[in-house]
Motif scaffolding. Structure first.
Motif, PDB file in Angstrom:
ATOM      1  N   ALA A 134       0.836  -1.190   0.000  1.00 41.14           N
ATOM      2  CA  ALA A 134       0.000   0.000   0.000  1.00 41.14           C
ATOM      3  C   ALA A 134       0.874   1.245   0.000  1.00 41.14           C
ATOM      4  O   ALA A 134       1.886   1.299   0.703  1.00 41.14           O
ATOM      5  CB  ALA A 134      -0.918   0.004   1.219  1.00 41.14           C
ATOM      6  N   ASP A 150      -5.991  -1.287   8.602  1.00 37.96           N
ATOM      7  CA  ASP A 150      -5.844   0.137   8.329  1.00 37.96           C
ATOM      8  C   ASP A 150      -6.749   0.921   9.276  1.00 37.96           C
ATOM      9  O   ASP A 150      -7.778   0.414   9.742  1.00 37.96           O
ATOM     10  CB  ASP A 150      -6.214   0.420   6.869  1.00 37.96           C
ATOM     11  N   SER A 201      -9.539  -0.928   4.956  1.00 37.60           N
ATOM     12  CA  SER A 201      -9.557  -0.260   3.656  1.00 37.60           C
ATOM     13  C   SER A 201      -9.318  -1.305   2.580  1.00 37.60           C
ATOM     14  O   SER A 201      -9.060  -2.481   2.864  1.00 37.60           O
ATOM     15  CB  SER A 201      -8.478   0.829   3.577  1.00 37.60           C
ATOM     16  N   TRP A 223      -7.404  -1.440  -1.547  1.00 35.13           N
ATOM     17  CA  TRP A 223      -6.677  -0.736  -2.609  1.00 35.13           C
ATOM     18  C   TRP A 223      -6.939  -1.413  -3.939  1.00 35.13           C
ATOM     19  O   TRP A 223      -6.976  -2.655  -4.023  1.00 35.13           O
ATOM     20  CB  TRP A 223      -5.178  -0.744  -2.331  1.00 35.13           C
ATOM     21  N   ALA A 233      -0.891   1.695  -7.999  1.00 32.49           N
ATOM     22  CA  ALA A 233      -2.082   1.944  -7.184  1.00 32.49           C
ATOM     23  C   ALA A 233      -2.998   2.918  -7.918  1.00 32.49           C
ATOM     24  O   ALA A 233      -2.572   3.996  -8.329  1.00 32.49           O
ATOM     25  CB  ALA A 233      -1.684   2.511  -5.829  1.00 32.49           C
ATOM     26  N   LYS A 237      -7.697   4.148  -3.467  1.00 34.42           N
ATOM     27  CA  LYS A 237      -7.943   3.577  -2.141  1.00 34.42           C
ATOM     28  C   LYS A 237      -9.439   3.639  -1.873  1.00 34.42           C
ATOM     29  O   LYS A 237     -10.058   4.698  -1.980  1.00 34.42           O
ATOM     30  CB  LYS A 237      -7.189   4.339  -1.051  1.00 34.42           C
TER      31      LYS A 237
END
Length: 253
Positions: free
Chosen positions: A40, A67, A76, A78, A89, A92
Motif C-alpha cells: 500500500a 488500516d 480499507s 486498494w 495503485a 484507495k
C-alpha cells in the motif's frame, strides 16, 4: 496470453510489523516470472494489507483490515491497475461512513467496473451484523454506489466475511448466522446471501442455507458461485475446536 497468480501475505513486515504485502506472478508461454511485491502507498505497521485479494486480470484489489483511517482496524481496500507493464495503485477504497473495528476489506471481489468490499464487523443491523459496500468505476474514478446490508440481518451474523461476484449476481458469506431448528437456536451455523445488481445498485435477494441438521457450523466463511450452484465452505476457526474443513454445494434455482 497472460495468466496472473496473486498471493497474499498479510503478516509480511516490510514497511512495518504486519504491514502486509501481495506477491504478483505473471505467466508468459510456459514460464512464470520472478514476481513482484505490491504494498500500500500508505503502508503502516498492523495494516495487514493482503487480508483478502481478488483480480479480474486487468486489476487487483487488496483488502487491509488493520488500516485505521476511521479508527483502529476500520479497514480499507486498494485497487491496482497495470499501466505500461507496471502495477500501480489506482485508488484507495473506504466506506463513506466507517468506524473502528469494522474490518472493511476482510473480503473483496471484482468484476470489470464493479467491486464489492465486505465489512463483517460493521453494525448496521446490530453488533457485527456485517455489511457489504459496492463501488463502480465511473469516469475513471471508483465511486461508492450502495451499502448492502443482509436480508433480515442480525447481530453476530458477520455478513461480508467472504465474497464472490458472478456478473449481475454475488454471493456473500455470513458464517455467524444463527439457525432455528426443532425450536432450538443453533449458534453460528452460518449461510450465504445471494445479491443481485440492477444498474449501479446491489441488493440482498435471498438466503442460501444448508440443512441445519448437519453439525458443522460457520458455513459461509468461504464461498463460490456458478450458474448452476453455490458453494458454502467451512473453515476451522483459529484457537477453536479441532474440526475438519468442509464444503457444501447447493443447486441454484
Amino acid at each position: 496470453c497472460r495468466t496472473l497468480a496473486v498471493v497474499a501475505a498479510p503478516h509480511r513486515d516490510g514497511p512495518g510489523l504486519d504491514a502486509g504485502g501481495v506477491a504478483v506472478f505473471s505467466r508468459l508461454a510456459d514460464a512464470w516470472d520472478d514476481g513482484i511485491w505490491l504494498v500500500a502507498p500508505d503502508a503502516a505497521a498492523g495494516d495487514r494489507f493482503g487480508t483478502s485479494v481478488a483480480t479480474d486480470g486487468e486489476r487487483i484489489i487488496v483488502g487491509a483490515i488493520g488500516d485505521d483511517d476511521f479508527g483502529e482496524k476500520s479497514g480499507s481496500a486498494w485497487v491496482f491497475r497495470q499501466i505500461d507493464g507496471v502495477w500501480q495503485a489506482e485508488s484507495k477504497l473506504l466506506p463513506p461512513h466507517g468506524a473502528a473495528r469494522e474490518w472493511f476489506g476482510h473480503a473483496v471481489a471484482i468484476d470489470g467496473n464493479q467491486v464489492l468490499v465486505g465489512a463483517p464487523r460493521a453494525s448496521p443491523q446490530g453488533t457485527s451484523s456485517g455489511a457489504v459496500w459496492a463501488f463502480a468505476l465511473e469516469q475513471e474514478a471508483w465511486t461508492p454506489t450502495s451499502a448492502v446490508p443482509a436480508i433480515d440481518g442480525r447481530s453476530g451474523d458477520w455478513f461480508g466475511f467472504a465474497l464472490v461476484i458472478d456478473g449481475a449476481h454475488a454471493l456473500v458469506g455470513s458464517p455467524g448466522r444463527d439457525v432455528l431448528g426443532d425450536g432450538v437456536e443453533l449458534e453460528d451455523v452460518g449461510d450465504g446471501v445471494l445479491l443481485s445488481r440492477l444498474g449501479r445498485r446491489w441488493r440482498s435477494e435471498r438466503r442460501e442455507q444448508i440443512d441445519w441438521r448437519d453439525t458443522v457450523r460457520l458455513r459461509g466463511s468461504s464461498v463460490a458461485i456458478s450458474k448452476r450452484a453455490i458453494v458454502l465452505g467451512h473453515l476451522p476457526v483459529e484457537d477453536g475446536p479441532v474440526v475438519p474443513g468442509e464444503v457444501r454445494v447447493v443447486s441454484r434455482p
